[in-house]
Design an enzyme around this catalytic site. Sequence first.
Site, mmCIF file in Angstrom:
data_model
loop_
_atom_site.group_PDB
_atom_site.id
_atom_site.type_symbol
_atom_site.label_atom_id
_atom_site.label_comp_id
_atom_site.label_asym_id
_atom_site.label_seq_id
_atom_site.Cartn_x
_atom_site.Cartn_y
_atom_site.Cartn_z
ATOM 1 C CG HIS A 7 -0.310 0.053 2.545
ATOM 2 N ND1 HIS A 7 -0.017 -1.096 3.242
ATOM 3 C CD2 HIS A 7 0.125 1.079 3.330
ATOM 4 C CE1 HIS A 7 0.564 -0.777 4.395
ATOM 5 N NE2 HIS A 7 0.664 0.552 4.478
ATOM 6 C CG HIS A 79 3.949 4.548 5.453
ATOM 7 N ND1 HIS A 79 3.111 5.111 6.381
ATOM 8 C CD2 HIS A 79 3.444 3.324 5.200
ATOM 9 C CE1 HIS A 79 2.138 4.246 6.677
ATOM 10 N NE2 HIS A 79 2.315 3.154 5.967
ATOM 11 C CD GLU A 130 3.515 -0.428 7.194
ATOM 12 O OE1 GLU A 130 2.888 0.306 6.376
ATOM 13 O OE2 GLU A 130 2.972 -0.937 8.181
#
Length: 134
Positions: A7, A79, A130
């Site tokens: 994502h 992020h 991440e």
Amino acid sequence: MIGRLNHVAIAVDNVERASAVYRDALGAKVSTPESLADHGVTVVFVELPNTKIELLEPYGENSPIASFVAKNPSGGIHHICYEVENILEAREQLKASGARVLGDGEPRIGAHGKPVLFLHPKDFCGALIELEQA
Ligand code: CO
């Protein structure tokens, strides 16, 4: 090492308004907002055919995204999340290469219920990364 883009997270000051943008203007499928006290965010997932967008709003007193939203009042990309097969192996490989893992360096359970780690943006082209164990 990294696999699929899991994502892209966009931090905003109002997740309801951001949801309306994605649902009404962009015609995407959006989830209902969920507040995650442990993470200090309220999150909405936008499902796209090939990935997801996470809309994040600060939640609670010590939200980790509060200062980002204060600096980016109209919102901004916060992020990007890549999948890895084994998060501990990925961490060791990255540390050996000199990359900095944020926090205490131990994986936490992320918004999707899977172990995640964050990597220092200065080591990765200015983008907070991440890693999520897929
Ligand atoms: Co994320």
